[in-house]
Structures are given as structure tokens and as C-alpha cells.
Design a protein around this motif. Structure first.
Motif, PDB file in Angstrom:
ATOM      1  N   SER A 119     -24.871  30.153  20.367  1.00 25.24           N
ATOM      2  CA  SER A 119     -23.684  30.302  21.213  1.00 25.24           C
ATOM      3  C   SER A 119     -24.108  30.616  22.635  1.00 25.24           C
ATOM      4  O   SER A 119     -24.947  31.492  22.870  1.00 25.24           O
ATOM      5  CB  SER A 119     -22.772  31.419  20.686  1.00 25.24           C
ATOM      6  N   ASN A 155     -14.350  24.422  17.735  1.00 26.24           N
ATOM      7  CA  ASN A 155     -13.853  25.701  17.236  1.00 26.24           C
ATOM      8  C   ASN A 155     -13.350  25.609  15.799  1.00 26.24           C
ATOM      9  O   ASN A 155     -13.563  26.514  14.992  1.00 26.24           O
ATOM     10  CB  ASN A 155     -12.729  26.221  18.132  1.00 26.24           C
ATOM     11  N   THR A 199      -8.568  28.900   9.112  1.00 26.89           N
ATOM     12  CA  THR A 199      -8.025  29.262  10.429  1.00 26.89           C
ATOM     13  C   THR A 199      -6.821  30.184  10.318  1.00 26.89           C
ATOM     14  O   THR A 199      -6.660  31.111  11.119  1.00 26.89           O
ATOM     15  CB  THR A 199      -7.636  27.995  11.210  1.00 26.89           C
ATOM     16  N   LYS A 210      -6.529  33.849  11.979  1.00 29.71           N
ATOM     17  CA  LYS A 210      -5.500  34.245  12.942  1.00 29.71           C
ATOM     18  C   LYS A 210      -4.860  35.571  12.533  1.00 29.71           C
ATOM     19  O   LYS A 210      -4.564  36.411  13.394  1.00 29.71           O
ATOM     20  CB  LYS A 210      -4.438  33.151  13.057  1.00 29.71           C
ATOM     21  N   ALA A 226      -7.269  38.170  13.566  1.00 29.63           N
ATOM     22  CA  ALA A 226      -7.461  38.253  15.014  1.00 29.63           C
ATOM     23  C   ALA A 226      -6.277  38.848  15.754  1.00 29.63           C
ATOM     24  O   ALA A 226      -6.449  39.486  16.802  1.00 29.63           O
ATOM     25  CB  ALA A 226      -7.758  36.856  15.572  1.00 29.63           C
ATOM     26  N   LEU A 228      -5.030  30.706  19.019  1.00 31.56           N
ATOM     27  CA  LEU A 228      -6.421  31.080  19.270  1.00 31.56           C
ATOM     28  C   LEU A 228      -6.843  30.523  20.632  1.00 31.56           C
ATOM     29  O   LEU A 228      -6.317  29.502  21.088  1.00 31.56           O
ATOM     30  CB  LEU A 228      -7.329  30.537  18.169  1.00 31.56           C
ATOM     31  N   ASN A 247     -11.970  29.438  23.846  1.00 30.91           N
ATOM     32  CA  ASN A 247     -13.345  29.931  23.735  1.00 30.91           C
ATOM     33  C   ASN A 247     -13.495  30.890  22.556  1.00 30.91           C
ATOM     34  O   ASN A 247     -12.914  31.978  22.540  1.00 30.91           O
ATOM     35  CB  ASN A 247     -13.753  30.659  25.024  1.00 30.91           C
ATOM     36  N   ILE A 248     -14.284  30.476  21.573  1.00 29.64           N
ATOM     37  CA  ILE A 248     -14.659  31.316  20.439  1.00 29.64           C
ATOM     38  C   ILE A 248     -16.166  31.177  20.267  1.00 29.64           C
ATOM     39  O   ILE A 248     -16.694  30.059  20.262  1.00 29.64           O
ATOM     40  CB  ILE A 248     -13.948  30.876  19.146  1.00 29.64           C
ATOM     41  N   ILE A 275     -17.622  38.027  16.323  1.00 31.74           N
ATOM     42  CA  ILE A 275     -17.032  36.835  16.911  1.00 31.74           C
ATOM     43  C   ILE A 275     -16.260  37.236  18.161  1.00 31.74           C
ATOM     44  O   ILE A 275     -15.439  38.156  18.125  1.00 31.74           O
ATOM     45  CB  ILE A 275     -16.083  36.138  15.913  1.00 31.74           C
ATOM     46  N   LEU A 312     -13.596  36.262  21.135  1.00 35.21           N
ATOM     47  CA  LEU A 312     -12.496  35.384  21.507  1.00 35.21           C
ATOM     48  C   LEU A 312     -12.157  35.664  22.972  1.00 35.21           C
ATOM     49  O   LEU A 312     -11.973  36.833  23.354  1.00 35.21           O
ATOM     50  CB  LEU A 312     -11.265  35.606  20.630  1.00 35.21           C
ATOM     51  N   GLU A 322     -10.425  39.261  26.664  1.00 42.04           N
ATOM     52  CA  GLU A 322     -11.576  39.075  25.775  1.00 42.04           C
ATOM     53  C   GLU A 322     -11.621  40.199  24.754  1.00 42.04           C
ATOM     54  O   GLU A 322     -11.391  41.360  25.084  1.00 42.04           O
ATOM     55  CB  GLU A 322     -12.869  39.054  26.590  1.00 42.04           C
ATOM     56  N   GLU A 351     -13.501  41.275  20.615  1.00 46.81           N
ATOM     57  CA  GLU A 351     -14.529  40.981  19.614  1.00 46.81           C
ATOM     58  C   GLU A 351     -14.073  41.435  18.239  1.00 46.81           C
ATOM     59  O   GLU A 351     -13.478  42.508  18.095  1.00 46.81           O
ATOM     60  CB  GLU A 351     -15.816  41.715  20.014  1.00 46.81           C
TER      61      GLU A 351
END
Length: 241
Positions: free
Chosen positions: A124, A157, A164, A168, A171, A194, A197-198, A205, A207, A223, A225
Motif C-alpha cells: 500500500s 478497493n 463489503t 461497512k 466502518a 466507503l 481511498n482504502i 485498514i 479509510l 481519515e 483507522e
């Protein structure tokens, strides 16, 4: 006969370790500029090691830098190299100075890259681009690039996560925590999107939402994590280095 067998064993070990080293991709920091450049600074990682993998990774990094330095419509990019993009940016600035001599504010563009995470499965990378072409404020943009460490190809992504919808759900509380002091609408799960950028880092992880992605520019970058131990079973790639 014993000497021959010993020699063959040594050769096999040497070949094994040399091939192993050749598979590993490492990075070195490079600065790219041109002879008459005065407004653009580019500092990015360059992949070295396996030539095939490194070539693919470096090509994708170059494309992203070229796109970030481009002024105008995205589908009108014609630069073939970072150096050409730097020269084009400088020429645009010189033309602007000629057309508007009363405006003394200089232009500037800076692109910095760093490796966020690297393992035998995934790499990454983050590219941070800042550009000011004489407006009230400059534009800051962060781009994550995820690479398959075995091929060098970029990973979309959607291919980072196995489920996913569950991702979500996990997240969303982290998003709400990261935005609780910001003046933005907090979505429910069905409206939660989402970010573009991941990526991976050492702890989990990441985001990242750029300015304007979900909120006004004044809100800035959002941002947060999610630790690996909260999300590990839903990741398509192993988090172990």
C-alpha cells in the motif's frame, strides 16, 4: 562424487536465495525534476527488485503523478512522463505570468509518496499532492495505491474486502467517531459510502476521504483507522508482513 554433490547443493542454495531476493520488491526514494523547473517538487518511492513487478508498480505510480500534475480535463492528459508533466506545469505558469503580469503570487506543486505497508501479498502506497495555481487556497489530495506484491498490478478497493456490506457495518461507527466534531451529516448504514481511498498500514485498514468527497473543503480530509483485529476475517489479503 561427494565433492560434486556438495557443489550441486551449494549451487541450489545459491539459486534459491538469489531467486527469493529477486521476487522481493523494495523501494528507494527518488526526486524527479527537470532543468528549468522552479515550481514543482516530486519525491516518490521507486520499486526495485523483481524487474517485471517493479516495472508495473513504477508505471502505475508514474500515471498517478502525471494525472495529479495535469491542469485541465482529465481525459486530455497527453504527457508521457513525469518530466514532461513537470515541464508542462512550468509552461502553464509562464503563460499565466505573461497573461496576468499584475498577479505576483507564484504557483507551486508538490507530490510526496510513502510506502504505508508492504508484505509478500500486498503493498500500500500513499501519494500526497498539493497544488496552488494562484487561487485563494491550494488543493490537497491524497491517493492510495494498493498493489498485488506478486504481480505489481493495482488492486481495486472492491477486491480488498471479502464482504463489503459487513465491512461497512464495522466502518460506520469509526466514521462517526472521526466526524463527531465536524459539521457534516452523519449517514445511516444504507446511505454510508466507503471512500475512494482504502489502504493498509502497520496497525490496520485506513479509510480516507479527500476534501469535497463527502463534505465541504473547509472540513478537510477525514481519515480513520480500523485495527486489524476488528476486521481481519473480512480482508482478502493477509495483514502479516
Amino acid at each position: 562424487m561427494l565433492k560434486i554433490n556438495t557443489l550441486l547443493t551449494i549451487c541450489c542454495f545459491t539459486l534459491f536465495f538469489s531467486c527469493k531476493d529477486d521476487v522481493n520488491t523494495t523501494f528507494e526514494d527518488i526526486n524527479i525534476t527537470t532543468e528549468n523547473n522552479s515550481v514543482v517538487e516530486v519525491n516518490i518511492p521507486k520499486a526495485v527488485g523483481n524487474k517485471t513487478v517493479s516495472s508495473v508498480i513504477n508505471s502505475e505510480i508514474e500515471k498517478e503523478v502525471i494525472a495529479n500534475l495535469h491542469l485541465g480535463e482529465p481525459n486530455a492528459i497527453n504527457a508521457k512522463s513525469i518530466e514532461e508533466s513537470i515541464n508542462n506545469f512550468n509552461k502553464e505558469f509562464e503563460t499565466f505570468q505573461t497573461d496576468f503580469p499584475e498577479i505576483s503570487q507564484p504557483w507551486e506543486a508538490q507530490i510526496d509518496g510513502e510506502i504505508m505497508f508492504s508484505s509478500p501479498e500486498i503493498i500500500s502506497l500513499a501519494l500526497t499532492s498539493y497544488m496552488n495555481t494562484g487561487g485563494a487556497h491550494g488543493m490537497l489530495k491524497v491517493s492510495f495505491l494498493n498493489f498485488d506484491a506478486t504481480t505489481g498490478k493495482t488492486i481495486p478497493n472492491k477486491n480488498l474486502i471479502n464482504d463489503t456490506e459487513v465491512f461497512k457495518q464495522i466502518a460506520l461507527p469509526y466514521f462517526k467517531e472521526a466526524t463527531k466534531d465536524k459539521d457534516i451529516f452523519e449517514p445511516e448504514l444504507d446511505a454510508f459510502k466507503l471512500p475512494e481511498n482504502i489502504g493498509y498500514n502497520d496497525e490496520g485498514i485506513v479509510l480516507l476521504y479527500n476534501a469535497y468527497e463527502i463534505a465541504p473543503y473547509s472540513t478537510g480530509i477525514i481519515e480513520f483507522e480500523i485495527p486489524f483485529n476488528k476486521i481481519e476475517s473480512y480482508l482478502a489479503f493477509n495483514s502479516a508482513r
